[in-house]
Design an enzyme around this catalytic site. Structure first.
Site, mmCIF file in Angstrom:
data_model
loop_
_atom_site.group_PDB
_atom_site.id
_atom_site.type_symbol
_atom_site.label_atom_id
_atom_site.label_comp_id
_atom_site.label_asym_id
_atom_site.label_seq_id
_atom_site.Cartn_x
_atom_site.Cartn_y
_atom_site.Cartn_z
ATOM 1 N N ASP A 65 0.267 3.345 -3.467
ATOM 2 C CA ASP A 65 0.093 4.458 -4.404
ATOM 3 C C ASP A 65 0.705 5.721 -3.808
ATOM 4 O O ASP A 65 0.683 5.886 -2.596
ATOM 5 C CB ASP A 65 -1.417 4.739 -4.544
ATOM 6 C CG ASP A 65 -1.949 4.508 -5.938
ATOM 7 O OD1 ASP A 65 -1.166 4.115 -6.814
ATOM 8 O OD2 ASP A 65 -3.149 4.724 -6.133
ATOM 9 N N TYR A 67 0.533 9.630 -2.656
ATOM 10 C CA TYR A 67 -0.556 10.518 -2.263
ATOM 11 C C TYR A 67 -1.020 11.303 -3.492
ATOM 12 O O TYR A 67 -0.204 11.704 -4.326
ATOM 13 C CB TYR A 67 -0.085 11.505 -1.192
ATOM 14 C CG TYR A 67 0.323 10.869 0.118
ATOM 15 C CD1 TYR A 67 -0.585 10.140 0.879
ATOM 16 C CD2 TYR A 67 1.615 11.011 0.613
ATOM 17 C CE1 TYR A 67 -0.212 9.569 2.098
ATOM 18 C CE2 TYR A 67 2.004 10.452 1.829
ATOM 19 C CZ TYR A 67 1.075 9.732 2.563
ATOM 20 O OH TYR A 67 1.449 9.173 3.769
ATOM 21 N N PHE A 78 4.503 6.738 2.086
ATOM 22 C CA PHE A 78 4.054 7.247 3.388
ATOM 23 C C PHE A 78 4.599 8.636 3.725
ATOM 24 O O PHE A 78 4.112 9.278 4.653
ATOM 25 C CB PHE A 78 4.380 6.271 4.539
ATOM 26 C CG PHE A 78 3.635 4.972 4.468
ATOM 27 C CD1 PHE A 78 2.284 4.913 4.779
ATOM 28 C CD2 PHE A 78 4.266 3.803 4.068
ATOM 29 C CE1 PHE A 78 1.584 3.717 4.708
ATOM 30 C CE2 PHE A 78 3.578 2.600 3.992
ATOM 31 C CZ PHE A 78 2.230 2.555 4.311
ATOM 32 N N HIS A 187 -2.347 -2.821 8.073
ATOM 33 C CA HIS A 187 -1.924 -1.513 7.574
ATOM 34 C C HIS A 187 -2.073 -0.455 8.676
ATOM 35 O O HIS A 187 -2.955 -0.572 9.533
ATOM 36 C CB HIS A 187 -2.806 -1.154 6.371
ATOM 37 C CG HIS A 187 -2.274 -0.050 5.529
ATOM 38 N ND1 HIS A 187 -2.524 1.278 5.805
ATOM 39 C CD2 HIS A 187 -1.505 -0.069 4.414
ATOM 40 C CE1 HIS A 187 -1.935 2.029 4.888
ATOM 41 N NE2 HIS A 187 -1.309 1.245 4.029
#
Length: 220
Positions: A65, A67, A78, A187
């Site tokens: 997704d 931010y 990221f 992750h």
């Protein structure tokens, strides 16, 4: 349907734009931007494709997704815009790069520099309502980004896919490991990074693979 997108990607994904799900997705997204604060800014929704043309992709990193805080998302997974504090996962990514390659921790979390070297920084969902994580999931974006991954995996060879976390690892089903390099780990989030993200050496391993194919490695 006319979609503003980098031309090489647009040529590969044109069929998707004509499908009913994409028309429904477009209607949903336009309504969301009209009624609510939504990230990233509209002109940056397809930024990952814009900065990394189809035939220049060397590495793919898959996020989930964008931010959902103000000023962070700009269409690259990221990544955050210049001047924005590093989110925890990005901080851990930079820590691993430093430990793995010796590259210094950068001053900015803006990963445009990676994208311009051939790193496709693709979120599975390309938009999100402000302060509501996952609010635009299961609206059609995943169908679209899966189509991009499938097309890239089928039409090319010698790409490194960095699949971090269970969600990203599911995408491996679409990728032929005989044609591409697939690297998996947990992750980089603080909840899991110490269980195998730190020490995965994905950045040096990706560059080693690229060098073996005669490609220029990424300056992480």
């Amino acid at each position: 349907m006319e979609v503003q997108m980098e031309q090489s990607w647009k040529a590969q994904l044109q069929n998707e734009f004509e499908k009913p799900y994409f028309e429904q997705l477009t209607t949903f997204v336009k309504n969301e931007y009209r009624k609510h604060p939504v990230y990233p800014p509209g002109k940056m929704i397809f930024n990952a494709f814009e900065l990394c043309p189809f035939n220049q992709v060397k590495v793919v990193i898959i996020g989930q997704d964008p931010y959902h805080g103000p000023g962070q998302a700009h269409g690259l997974c990221f990544s955050v815009m210049d001047g924005v504090p590093f989110p925890p996962s990005l901080r851990n990514i930079f820590k691993e790069i430093h430990a793995d390659t010796g590259a210094p921790i950068p001053a900015s979390g803006n990963l445009t520099r990676w994208a311009e070297q051939g790193v496709l920084l693709l979120n599975a969902t390309l938009t999100v309502r402000a302060n509501q994580a996952a609010s635009h999931q299961k609206k059609g974006w995943e169908t679209f980004t899966d189509a991009a991954i499938k097309t890239l995996a089928a039409q090319t060879s010698g790409i490194v896919f960095l699949l971090w976390g269970a969600y990203a690892q599911k995408k491996a089903e679409m990728i032929d490991p005989q044609k591409h390099c697939i690297l998996k780990s947990v992750h980089p989030s603080p909840l899991s990074a110490s269980r195998g993200f730190f020490g995965n050496h994905h950045f040096s391993r990706a560059n080693q693979y690229l060098k073996e194919l005669g490609k220029t490695p990424i300056q992480w």
